[in-house]
Design a protein around this motif. Structure first.
Motif, mmCIF file in Angstrom:
data_model
loop_
_atom_site.group_PDB
_atom_site.id
_atom_site.type_symbol
_atom_site.label_atom_id
_atom_site.label_comp_id
_atom_site.label_asym_id
_atom_site.label_seq_id
_atom_site.Cartn_x
_atom_site.Cartn_y
_atom_site.Cartn_z
ATOM 1 N N UNK A 1 -9.771 1.743 -16.928
ATOM 2 C CA UNK A 1 -9.369 2.464 -15.729
ATOM 3 C C UNK A 1 -10.453 2.440 -14.655
ATOM 4 N N UNK A 2 -11.713 2.300 -15.065
ATOM 5 C CA UNK A 2 -12.780 2.220 -14.075
ATOM 6 C C UNK A 2 -12.589 0.979 -13.213
ATOM 7 N N UNK A 3 -12.201 -0.124 -13.857
ATOM 8 C CA UNK A 3 -11.944 -1.346 -13.085
ATOM 9 C C UNK A 3 -10.806 -1.130 -12.096
ATOM 10 N N UNK A 4 -9.793 -0.399 -12.515
ATOM 11 C CA UNK A 4 -8.686 -0.097 -11.612
ATOM 12 C C UNK A 4 -9.169 0.742 -10.434
ATOM 13 N N UNK A 5 -10.078 1.694 -10.699
ATOM 14 C CA UNK A 5 -10.621 2.535 -9.626
ATOM 15 C C UNK A 5 -11.423 1.701 -8.638
ATOM 16 N N UNK A 6 -12.153 0.702 -9.130
ATOM 17 C CA UNK A 6 -12.912 -0.174 -8.243
ATOM 18 C C UNK A 6 -11.979 -0.992 -7.358
ATOM 19 N N UNK A 7 -10.891 -1.465 -7.959
ATOM 20 C CA UNK A 7 -9.917 -2.239 -7.183
ATOM 21 C C UNK A 7 -9.273 -1.361 -6.113
ATOM 22 N N UNK A 8 -8.935 -0.132 -6.492
ATOM 23 C CA UNK A 8 -8.332 0.800 -5.529
ATOM 24 C C UNK A 8 -9.300 1.078 -4.387
ATOM 25 N N UNK A 9 -10.574 1.331 -4.723
ATOM 26 C CA UNK A 9 -11.574 1.659 -3.701
ATOM 27 C C UNK A 9 -11.788 0.501 -2.734
ATOM 28 N N UNK A 10 -11.936 -0.704 -3.268
ATOM 29 C CA UNK A 10 -12.184 -1.859 -2.398
ATOM 30 C C UNK A 10 -10.963 -2.182 -1.542
ATOM 31 N N UNK A 11 -9.762 -2.091 -2.139
ATOM 32 C CA UNK A 11 -8.535 -2.375 -1.382
ATOM 33 C C UNK A 11 -8.312 -1.345 -0.279
ATOM 34 N N UNK A 12 -8.491 -0.070 -0.628
ATOM 35 C CA UNK A 12 -8.304 0.982 0.358
ATOM 36 C C UNK A 12 -9.354 0.876 1.467
ATOM 37 N N UNK A 13 -10.609 0.546 1.083
ATOM 38 C CA UNK A 13 -11.655 0.363 2.089
ATOM 39 C C UNK A 13 -11.312 -0.744 3.057
ATOM 40 N N UNK A 14 -10.718 -1.814 2.549
ATOM 41 C CA UNK A 14 -10.333 -2.934 3.408
ATOM 42 C C UNK A 14 -9.257 -2.519 4.407
ATOM 43 N N UNK A 15 -8.172 -1.947 3.913
ATOM 44 C CA UNK A 15 -7.042 -1.652 4.791
ATOM 45 C C UNK A 15 -7.352 -0.510 5.765
ATOM 46 N N UNK A 16 -8.089 0.493 5.331
ATOM 47 C CA UNK A 16 -8.445 1.581 6.228
ATOM 48 C C UNK A 16 -9.359 1.094 7.349
ATOM 49 N N UNK A 17 -10.352 0.286 6.995
ATOM 50 C CA UNK A 17 -11.278 -0.214 8.006
ATOM 51 C C UNK A 17 -10.577 -1.158 8.969
ATOM 52 N N UNK A 18 -9.682 -1.998 8.445
ATOM 53 C CA UNK A 18 -8.932 -2.892 9.324
ATOM 54 C C UNK A 18 -8.067 -2.098 10.308
ATOM 55 N N UNK A 19 -7.447 -1.042 9.818
ATOM 56 C CA UNK A 19 -6.609 -0.221 10.697
ATOM 57 C C UNK A 19 -7.454 0.510 11.742
ATOM 58 N N UNK A 20 -8.591 1.043 11.311
ATOM 59 C CA UNK A 20 -9.465 1.744 12.249
ATOM 60 C C UNK A 20 -10.051 0.787 13.286
ATOM 61 N N UNK A 21 -10.396 -0.423 12.843
ATOM 62 C CA UNK A 21 -10.910 -1.416 13.781
ATOM 63 C C UNK A 21 -9.865 -1.796 14.811
ATOM 64 N N UNK A 22 -8.636 -1.941 14.373
ATOM 65 C CA UNK A 22 -7.542 -2.260 15.291
ATOM 66 C C UNK A 22 -7.335 -1.154 16.317
ATOM 67 N N UNK A 23 -7.663 0.068 15.938
ATOM 68 C CA UNK A 23 -7.528 1.201 16.850
ATOM 69 C C UNK A 23 -8.731 1.336 17.776
ATOM 70 N N UNK A 24 -9.930 1.082 17.242
ATOM 71 C CA UNK A 24 -11.148 1.348 18.007
ATOM 72 C C UNK A 24 -11.458 0.279 19.043
ATOM 73 N N UNK A 25 -11.081 -0.967 18.789
ATOM 74 C CA UNK A 25 -11.415 -2.044 19.732
ATOM 75 C C UNK A 25 -10.910 -1.739 21.140
ATOM 76 N N UNK A 26 -9.622 -1.447 21.331
ATOM 77 C CA UNK A 26 -9.172 -1.152 22.702
ATOM 78 C C UNK A 26 -9.750 0.148 23.254
ATOM 79 N N UNK A 27 -9.960 1.148 22.370
ATOM 80 C CA UNK A 27 -10.502 2.416 22.849
ATOM 81 C C UNK A 27 -11.932 2.260 23.355
#
Length: 344
Positions: A1-27
């Motif tokens: 399950x620790x490996x699953x938690x690492x996958x969740x953390x890295x995947x969520x970090x990717x998508x959240x940062x991509x979404x925030x970057x898409x928002x912050x660039x024009x702002x």
């Protein structure tokens, strides 16, 4: 399950940062354009060389995306790990405490960088914080991290050297860790000059930190570098040449804080040295330049320019080529780190 938690953390970090970057660039671009309209036209003309086309303003402070995305991803990833293995919360190794201190250290240094970026946005303060003020805040952040670790009996009192073993440092250990964290912060700060270098080398460093933590038995705490690695991969979508978003001082110091605080929180501060090899090359070059200049009373310079990425620019290297050269240095640092973890 620790490996699953690492996958969740890295995947969520990717998508959240991509979404925030898409928002912050024009702002941020809109904010920069508004700031430029407040500068008198004659001042803008004076800053632009004759026959030079106006360069597009690249938004800074993108490091906020890294901080927010990593913080959320670590929270979700660690919660998932603790739900699957509740014993992590009561572990004698104080895993949760070490994780929180490592993350808090990164946020503290990021706060110093955020202050610097905000001051840079002021029309009459383009250089940001004064050097003494910035160093004082970085020293305070490093001291807070050490105090928290010492209060929980997690502060390392020595360092493991390859071929020698564990060396007890006694009272000199906190001083050394303080110098290490501040020097790392200053070295990372100057790396944010070529598109993608800072985030690309930090991504490699996070992978190396994950591997070394696994080898040393701190696998559950790898959720933090895993989340940050995912966030950095997403941020490179905006930061690779030609950059649309820069990490700024906030992103630079946040990365430095994590890279310095996490190895210190698990009792292995020596891992920071090889993991931060590209940054030591940058900061070390400036340090040598300053020392030679001071010793010669301003009569001699060791290099035509510094840091390393500026020196490579002067020699005609393209930004993408410089990026790949720094990645090679980062991979060498990973190899040294893994070897250090294996033989310890």
């Amino acid at each position: 399950m620790i490996r699953f938690a690492l996958i969740v953390a890295s995947t969520l970090g990717f998508f959240l940062t991509a979404a925030l970057g898409n928002l912050m660039v024009p702002l941020l671009r809109a904010f920069r354009m508004e700031q430029n309209t407040k500068i008198p036209e004659r001042d803008r003309d004076a800053q632009q060389k004759p026959d030079e086309e106006p360069k597009p303003q690249v938004p800074t402070m993108g490091g906020l995306c890294l901080m927010v995305g990593t913080l959320a991803a670590v929270g979700v990833g660690w919660t998932a790990a603790c739900v699957a293995q509740p014993e992590l919360l009561g572990n004698e190794g104080l895993l949760t405490t070490r994780l929180l201190i490592g993350l808090f250290g990164g946020l503290l240094f990021g706060a110093v960088g955020l202050t610097d970026d905000i001051i840079r946005m002021r029309q009459h303060s383009p250089l940001g914080l004064r050097r003494t003020t910035r160093l004082g805040l970085e020293m305070a952040a490093a001291a807070v991290v050490q105090v928290l670790l010492a209060a929980n009996h997690c502060l390392a009192s020595g360092i493991t050297l390859p071929g020698i073993g564990y060396c007890e440092l006694g009272w000199a250990a906190p001083v050394l860790w303080e110098v290490l964290l501040v020097a790392l912060a200053e070295s990372v700060r100057v790396t944010d000059g070529i598109d993608g270098i800072l985030c690309g080398t930090a991504f490699a460093a996070m992978l190396g930190l994950m591997v070394s933590m696994t080898l040393l038995g701190w696998f559950p705490l790898a959720v933090l570098p895993a989340a940050l690695a995912g966030a950095l991969m997403a941020f490179l979508l905006w930061n690779f040449h030609p950059a649309k978003l820069l990490p700024g001082a906030v992103g630079s110091l946040f990365l430095a804080g994590v890279l310095g605080s996490v190895p210190l929180s698990i009792g292995w501060p020596g891992l920071t040295v090889p993991l931060a090899l590209p940054y030591w090359a940058e900061g070390g070059m400036i340090a040598l330049q300053v020392v030679v200049y001071k010793v010669s009373h301003g009569q001699r310079q060791l290099f035509r320019t510094a840091p390393l990425h500026r020196w490579l620019e002067k020699r005609g290297f393209e930004p993408v080529t410089i990026f790949y050269l720094f990645e090679v240095i980062a991979l060498l640092g990973i190899a040294l780190t893994v070897q250090m973890a294996k033989i310890s």
